[in-house]
Scaffold this motif. Structure first.
Motif, short mmCIF file in Angstrom:
data_model
loop_
_atom_site.label_atom_id
_atom_site.label_comp_id
_atom_site.label_asym_id
_atom_site.label_seq_id
_atom_site.Cartn_x
_atom_site.Cartn_y
_atom_site.Cartn_z
N UNK A 130 0.83 -1.21 0.00
CA UNK A 130 0.00 0.00 0.00
C UNK A 130 0.87 1.26 0.00
N UNK A 131 1.99 1.27 0.74
CA UNK A 131 2.87 2.43 0.70
C UNK A 131 3.56 2.55 -0.66
N UNK A 132 4.00 1.41 -1.22
CA UNK A 132 4.64 1.44 -2.53
C UNK A 132 3.68 1.94 -3.60
N UNK A 133 2.42 1.50 -3.55
CA UNK A 133 1.44 1.94 -4.55
C UNK A 133 1.24 3.45 -4.48
N UNK A 134 1.18 4.01 -3.27
CA UNK A 134 1.02 5.45 -3.13
C UNK A 134 2.23 6.19 -3.72
N UNK A 135 3.42 5.70 -3.42
CA UNK A 135 4.63 6.32 -3.98
C UNK A 135 4.61 6.21 -5.50
N UNK A 136 4.22 5.05 -6.02
CA UNK A 136 4.17 4.87 -7.47
C UNK A 136 3.20 5.85 -8.13
#
Length: 327
Positions: free
Chosen positions: A256-262
């Motif tokens: 979920x954090x990676x998706x937001x950064x992406x």
């Protein structure tokens, strides 16, 4: 635990490993929050803590309390908002001041547990580089499950504040745990630990909490009012220049954090410049690689679009299907 990618943004096609599910809605409202919670609620049982950043007095960018009130009344009756006191002096430094700030910001519709009000507890850190245990609020072990409800935004020291920062800093108690994370032993500089070491310490603190809840934990990130500053800055936060995106949720904290950064990186530079600069200049991306190294989740995922018949969207198609580029 050696750094694999460190502070480098890794494009999706260069990542390896399994994929997790990340749910997405563009509906930034109480209804949108309630809808996405339904997708990750199966892990939330028993006595429930809701970990969110309740903000400094009159903070303009925090998650609207009316959204949270709606969620708790309809889906989580009996749940408790959980917080800890701050390491810096301000509106949440002492329990007394913290409770006044909670009233000021409208967090009066349910119990709020300042978990370190009566002391601390130590949780093991498995596989840590910096810690073998982390000091958290003594009330944390009273809870059976934890909903991590996060306002995704920039952060003055962390680069960005997602679920990892919300737990790693937000569950560490205000005097011992946060000092362990921020201050080198024997240093007179309160903020002597920075950049990649700080990201690693935050992440190790997070791991202590998620291991404690052992599968009874879910993550929701709200991508709205994304200043480069944390909600710790209150009314002094830098103006918001990054477009609102939506709400994401997962049972996987890294995904979920990676998706937001992406999604931030997917924006044209005219929209994402300030937030990307904040992430990279503070070495914030190290949070992601450290979580992966510690086995805390997957940095590969599929977005499930709740607004489009739950269509599955590959990250490479996010620009066209997800990021609306609107302020």
């Amino acid at each position: 635990m050696e750094s694999v990618k460190g502070n480098v943004y890794v494009p999706y096609d260069q990542r390896s490993g399994n994929e997790s599910i990340v749910y997405f809605t563009r509906d930034l409202s109480a209804a949108g929050l309630e809808r996405i919670y339904q997708k990750v609620k199966e892990t939330i049982t028993g006595k429930v803590g809701v970990k969110l950043h309740t903000g400094e007095p009159h903070g303009p960018n925090i998650i609207p309390h009316a959204w949270v009130e709606n969620l708790l009344q309809k889906d989580l009756p009996g749940a408790t908002i959980v917080e800890t006191n701050t390491y810096y002096e301000g509106g949440r430094y002492t329990t007394e001041a913290h409770r006044q700030t909670l009233k000021t910001n409208g967090w009066t519709f349910c119990p709020v547990d300042i978990m370190d009000e009566e002391g601390t507890a130590m949780l093991p850190v498995r596989g840590g580089k910096w810690f073998q245990e982390m000091s958290v609020g003594s009330h944390m072990p009273n809870y059976d499950s934890l909903l991590v409800l996060t306002h995704f935004k920039g952060h003055t020291m962390g680069g960005f504040g997602g679920s990892n920062k919300n737990i790693g800093i937000g569950c560490a108690d205000g005097r011992i745990g946060k000092k362990m994370i921020h201050t080198a032993e024997g240093s007179s500089n309160q903020w002597s630990i920075a950049q990649e070491e700080l990201m690693e310490r935050i992440t190790e603190s997070t791991k202590a909490t998620i291991d404690f809840f052992a599968g009874h934990i879910s993550y929701i990130n709200v991508m709205r009012n994304m200043s480069v500053d944390c909600d710790c800055a209150g009314v002094e936060a830098a103006p918001v220049v990054t477009p609102n995106v939506g709400i994401l949720a997962s049972l996987d904290i890294l995904a979920v954090d990676q998706a937001c950064v992406d999604l931030v990186y997917a924006m044209p530079k005219e929209y994402n410049h300030d937030l990307v600069e904040r992430m990279e200049s503070r070495h914030g991306l190290r949070q992601l690689s450290c979580m992966k190294e510690m086995g805390m989740g997957n940095d590969r995922y599929v977005l499930v679009d709740l607004d489009n018949k739950e269509a599955r969207i590959r990250p490479k198609d996010a620009v066209a299907h997800v990021v609306p580029f609107r302020k």
